[in-house]
Enzyme design. Structure first.
Site, PDB file in Angstrom:
ATOM      1  N   GLY A 159     -23.185  54.969 -25.271  1.00  0.00           N
ATOM      2  CA  GLY A 159     -22.869  53.712 -25.941  1.00  0.00           C
ATOM      3  C   GLY A 159     -22.818  52.584 -24.941  1.00  0.00           C
ATOM      4  O   GLY A 159     -23.515  52.592 -23.927  1.00  0.00           O
ATOM      5  N   GLU A 160     -22.019  51.550 -25.245  1.00  0.00           N
ATOM      6  CA  GLU A 160     -21.845  50.369 -24.383  1.00  0.00           C
ATOM      7  C   GLU A 160     -23.090  49.499 -24.307  1.00  0.00           C
ATOM      8  O   GLU A 160     -23.114  48.525 -23.560  1.00  0.00           O
ATOM      9  CB  GLU A 160     -21.474  50.769 -22.937  1.00  0.00           C
ATOM     10  CG  GLU A 160     -20.259  51.632 -22.777  1.00  0.00           C
ATOM     11  CD  GLU A 160     -19.991  52.002 -21.320  1.00  0.00           C
ATOM     12  OE1 GLU A 160     -20.747  51.529 -20.437  1.00  0.00           O
ATOM     13  OE2 GLU A 160     -19.035  52.742 -21.070  1.00  0.00           O
ATOM     14  N   GLY A 161     -24.171  49.839 -24.998  1.00  0.00           N
ATOM     15  CA  GLY A 161     -25.429  49.148 -24.802  1.00  0.00           C
ATOM     16  C   GLY A 161     -26.236  49.705 -23.648  1.00  0.00           C
ATOM     17  O   GLY A 161     -27.252  49.117 -23.251  1.00  0.00           O
ATOM     18  N   GLU A 200     -21.732  48.569 -28.243  1.00  0.00           N
ATOM     19  CA  GLU A 200     -20.399  48.641 -28.852  1.00  0.00           C
ATOM     20  C   GLU A 200     -19.466  49.515 -28.030  1.00  0.00           C
ATOM     21  O   GLU A 200     -19.898  50.291 -27.185  1.00  0.00           O
ATOM     22  CB  GLU A 200     -20.487  49.186 -30.285  1.00  0.00           C
ATOM     23  CG  GLU A 200     -21.365  50.425 -30.462  1.00  0.00           C
ATOM     24  CD  GLU A 200     -20.981  51.630 -29.650  1.00  0.00           C
ATOM     25  OE1 GLU A 200     -19.760  51.929 -29.588  1.00  0.00           O
ATOM     26  OE2 GLU A 200     -21.863  52.294 -29.073  1.00  0.00           O
TER      27      GLU A 200
END
Length: 317
Positions: A286-288, A146
């Site tokens: 984050g960001e995967g 996300e």
């Protein structure tokens, strides 16, 4: 909902016990191979196609001063992902995952949950549908991440709503909040908990948001229909998916938590879910990104499971 294929898992365990190593000597790598076998329904799982999806959304709660960055940064980071300049781009390239980025109505943030419900039911369902439609049925594993300024506050209030506790139990620094911003986050989460008393997945997502969290839930549910294993990222991604356990305690049985985030609420959340992360590297981007690193470990687990010789094949013993 589809279920775990115990026959395939048993066959994978039998293969593990026949490989040229002491039984159990590869530790968690063996468990991961058996997990993948059971959810893919094949004794020797595969990772030919790994799909990574990053959902992005904006949040009205930023009006409460919960983040040091303006919401415009969300769209700027989406462009960075698409240009290949973010950490997740590099990690997906190395891990062998196909990355897509799905922005959700960034020009229209959700509402401030201290003042109103973040979304109405239709908005929540629409975001879940986008998440479900983003899943590739041909994938062998799905990585979820996300991006959204303010969404560590969303994660904290979601976790508190589902698992109990107060703001101080779940709120952390997120993108680097100083003491004043941290106090704003604490006040916002406590105010949200006092204002909203959701009792279901749909009510929780509507009360607090956000669109990317709803999309993650939709993707997780679609993956379960496909019996597709999922690797969740850190605190924000896990908190979003964990909302699904409000309606079904076993909703995340097909999911792995890629890593234990340095965000303090994540360890508490992992414990509440009774799950074990693949890695713990003090990441909190984050960001995967943590899911992508975990994929590399998963590839190692399956490579050993598939490629090692059995004692009989090697003529040992």
């Amino acid at each position: 909902m589809t279920g775990f294929d115990q026959q395939a898992a048993d066959a994978a365990r039998a293969r593990q016990d026949s490989l040229t190593k002491p039984p159990g000597s590869l530790g968690r790598l063996e468990e991961l191979a058996v997990f993948m076998a059971g959810w893919q329904g094949r004794a020797v799982p595969r990772l030919d196609h790994a799909q990574a999806v990053v959902f992005a959304g904006n949040h009205g709660i930023v009006a409460q001063g919960v983040n040091p960055f303006p919401p415009e940064v969300t769209a700027q980071m989406v462009q960075n992902f698409r240009a290949g300049g973010a950490a997740i781009n590099q990690l997906c390239r190395v891990a062998g995952a196909d990355l897509s980025v799905v922005p959700l109505d960034l020009d229209h943030p959700t509402r401030d949950f201290t003042q109103d419900a973040a979304m109405d039911a239709a908005e929540g369902k629409a975001a879940m549908r986008i998440g479900a439609e983003s899943v590739d049925p041909a994938a062998d594993v799905l990585l979820l991440g996300e991006m959204g300024i303010g969404n560590s506050t969303i994660a904290a209030v979601q976790a508190a709503s589902v698992f109990g506790g107060q703001a101080q139990d779940w709120v952390g620094p997120g993108t680097g909040a100083g003491s004043a911003i941290l106090q704003n986050k604490l006040r916002a989460v406590d105010a949200g908990l006092a204002r909203h008393r959701p009792a279901s997945v749909a009510e929780t997502l509507a009360a607090f948001g956000g669109r990317e969290q709803a999309a993650i839930c939709g993707a997780v549910l679609r993956a379960r229909e496909l019996r597709l294993p999922v690797i969740l990222d850190g605190f924000i991604c896990t908190a979003a998916a964990a909302v699904l356990t409000r309606d079904d305690p076993a909703a995340l049985a097909h999911c792995l938590i890629g890593h234990e985030s340095a965000e303090p609420g994540h360890r508490r959340l992992i414990s509440a879910l009774g799950m074990q992360p693949v890695l713990s590297l003090d990441m909190r981007l984050g960001e995967g990104s943590g899911a992508a690193v975990a994929l590399m470990v998963l590839r190692g687990a399956i490579a050993c499971h598939e490629g090692m010789a059995t004692f009989a094949e090697a003529g040992i013993g």
